[in-house]
Write a protein that holds these residues in place. Structure first.
Motif, PDB file in Angstrom:
ATOM      1  N   VAL A 155      33.562  39.590  34.002  1.00  0.00           N
ATOM      2  CA  VAL A 155      32.328  39.349  33.261  1.00  0.00           C
ATOM      3  C   VAL A 155      31.713  38.040  33.722  1.00  0.00           C
ATOM      4  N   GLY A 156      30.404  37.908  33.562  1.00  0.00           N
ATOM      5  CA  GLY A 156      29.732  36.662  33.843  1.00  0.00           C
ATOM      6  C   GLY A 156      28.996  36.642  35.162  1.00  0.00           C
ATOM      7  N   VAL A 157      28.347  35.485  35.405  1.00  0.00           N
ATOM      8  CA  VAL A 157      27.571  35.273  36.620  1.00  0.00           C
ATOM      9  C   VAL A 157      27.960  33.919  37.195  1.00  0.00           C
ATOM     10  N   PRO A 158      28.671  33.832  38.296  1.00  0.00           N
ATOM     11  CA  PRO A 158      29.375  34.949  38.922  1.00  0.00           C
ATOM     12  C   PRO A 158      30.558  35.365  38.055  1.00  0.00           C
ATOM     13  N   ALA A 159      30.980  36.598  38.220  1.00  0.00           N
ATOM     14  CA  ALA A 159      32.030  37.162  37.371  1.00  0.00           C
ATOM     15  C   ALA A 159      33.355  36.446  37.581  1.00  0.00           C
ATOM     16  N   GLN A 160      34.067  36.277  36.492  1.00  0.00           N
ATOM     17  CA  GLN A 160      35.403  35.680  36.499  1.00  0.00           C
ATOM     18  C   GLN A 160      36.390  36.731  36.009  1.00  0.00           C
ATOM     19  N   PRO A 161      37.133  37.372  36.919  1.00  0.00           N
ATOM     20  CA  PRO A 161      38.076  38.416  36.502  1.00  0.00           C
ATOM     21  C   PRO A 161      39.169  37.871  35.593  1.00  0.00           C
ATOM     22  N   GLN A 162      39.441  38.602  34.519  1.00  0.00           N
ATOM     23  CA  GLN A 162      40.484  38.265  33.558  1.00  0.00           C
ATOM     24  C   GLN A 162      41.312  39.505  33.272  1.00  0.00           C
ATOM     25  N   PRO A 163      42.608  39.335  32.950  1.00  0.00           N
ATOM     26  CA  PRO A 163      43.399  40.511  32.545  1.00  0.00           C
ATOM     27  C   PRO A 163      42.796  41.125  31.289  1.00  0.00           C
ATOM     28  N   GLN A 164      42.855  42.447  31.189  1.00  0.00           N
ATOM     29  CA  GLN A 164      42.356  43.122  30.001  1.00  0.00           C
ATOM     30  C   GLN A 164      43.307  42.885  28.848  1.00  0.00           C
ATOM     31  N   ARG A 165      42.759  42.635  27.665  1.00  0.00           N
ATOM     32  CA  ARG A 165      43.573  42.472  26.463  1.00  0.00           C
ATOM     33  C   ARG A 165      43.549  43.774  25.695  1.00  0.00           C
ATOM     34  N   SER A 166      44.614  44.048  24.995  1.00  0.00           N
ATOM     35  CA  SER A 166      44.655  45.277  24.205  1.00  0.00           C
ATOM     36  C   SER A 166      43.728  45.146  23.010  1.00  0.00           C
ATOM     37  N   THR A 167      43.295  46.282  22.478  1.00  0.00           N
ATOM     38  CA  THR A 167      42.390  46.305  21.324  1.00  0.00           C
ATOM     39  C   THR A 167      43.035  45.617  20.130  1.00  0.00           C
TER      40      THR A 167
ATOM     41  N   GLY B 186      25.853  43.312  33.248  1.00  0.00           N
ATOM     42  CA  GLY B 186      25.161  42.158  33.796  1.00  0.00           C
ATOM     43  C   GLY B 186      26.004  41.258  34.681  1.00  0.00           C
ATOM     44  N   ALA B 187      27.251  41.617  34.913  1.00  0.00           N
ATOM     45  CA  ALA B 187      28.116  40.783  35.753  1.00  0.00           C
ATOM     46  C   ALA B 187      27.626  40.802  37.200  1.00  0.00           C
ATOM     47  N   VAL B 188      27.828  39.701  37.881  1.00  0.00           N
ATOM     48  CA  VAL B 188      27.580  39.615  39.312  1.00  0.00           C
ATOM     49  C   VAL B 188      28.944  39.377  39.951  1.00  0.00           C
ATOM     50  N   VAL B 189      29.463  40.394  40.615  1.00  0.00           N
ATOM     51  CA  VAL B 189      30.824  40.348  41.147  1.00  0.00           C
ATOM     52  C   VAL B 189      30.756  40.119  42.650  1.00  0.00           C
ATOM     53  N   LEU B 190      31.360  39.014  43.092  1.00  0.00           N
ATOM     54  CA  LEU B 190      31.336  38.620  44.498  1.00  0.00           C
ATOM     55  C   LEU B 190      32.733  38.542  45.100  1.00  0.00           C
ATOM     56  N   THR B 191      33.759  38.720  44.275  1.00  0.00           N
ATOM     57  CA  THR B 191      35.141  38.651  44.739  1.00  0.00           C
ATOM     58  C   THR B 191      35.911  39.858  44.217  1.00  0.00           C
ATOM     59  N   ASN B 192      37.061  40.123  44.810  1.00  0.00           N
ATOM     60  CA  ASN B 192      37.901  41.247  44.394  1.00  0.00           C
ATOM     61  C   ASN B 192      38.270  41.138  42.921  1.00  0.00           C
ATOM     62  N   VAL B 193      38.438  42.301  42.292  1.00  0.00           N
ATOM     63  CA  VAL B 193      38.901  42.364  40.908  1.00  0.00           C
ATOM     64  C   VAL B 193      40.204  43.140  40.920  1.00  0.00           C
TER      65      VAL B 193
END
Length: 177
Positions: A157-169, A143-150
């Motif tokens: 994630v989100g609307v508009p999407a806010q890129p975040q570093p991936q966290r480990s499990t 459901g993310a709306v991505v309008l900028t580079n990732v």
């Protein structure tokens, strides 16, 4: 396409056999049809390429413009409603879930659609719009709306999407406890 089918079987826990993937996976069928449509498009048979892509959309429910550049071993899982625009570029080992759009935001000449790197996961109903880049190993949430580079290795994630570093499990599990 056989290598792609084998890759899909490895990546999809619901796949019971290679024969099942070859015969019943609409994403694989759409990709096979796209390879033909893309070749026709490259030979400047635009009308025939468009007719081929249109027929593929009617049969599979997946719309891939014949001009789109698709890498190796794309997995379109439960592909209904997927749309990939004319100037989109999709890398290798990408997974796209249902309802995803790789679309444009403006009616301009030149590159108008996203470029998706290698080993990217795009969640259901994500909308990736405009001439942006989703770098290698990124994840796009459902459901993310991505309008900028990732950036590479980030999650949007989100609307508009806010890129975040991936966290480990492990970190996520510790945070939940």
């Amino acid at each position: 396409m056989f290598a792609t089918a084998k890759a899909i079987q490895r990546r999809d826990p619901a796949a019971h056999s290679l024969l099942e993937v070859l015969l019943t996976y609409s994403g694989l069928h759409a990709l096979s049809w796209h390879r033909l449509s893309h070749w026709l498009y490259q030979q400047h048979f635009y009308l025939v390429a468009s007719l081929s892509a249109h027929l593929a959309k009617k049969v599979t429910g997946i719309e891939i413009h014949p001009g789109a550049q698709i890498g190796q071993q794309l997995f379109i899982d439960h592909g209904a409603g997927v749309v990939i625009g004319e100037t989109a570029i999709v890398g290798d080992n990408v997974t796209i879930l249902h309802g995803v759009t790789l679309g444009s935001r403006h009616a301009t000449k030149g590159r108008r659609h996203p470029k998706v790197g290698n080993n990217v996961l795009i969640g259901a109903y994500a909308q990736i719009l405009g001439p942006i880049t989703i770098h290698d190993n990124a994840k796009i949430g459902a459901g993310a709306v991505v309008l900028t580079n990732v950036a590479a290795g980030h999650t949007a994630v989100g609307v508009p999407a806010q890129p975040q570093p991936q966290r480990s499990t492990k970190i996520v599990q510790l945070a939940q406890n």
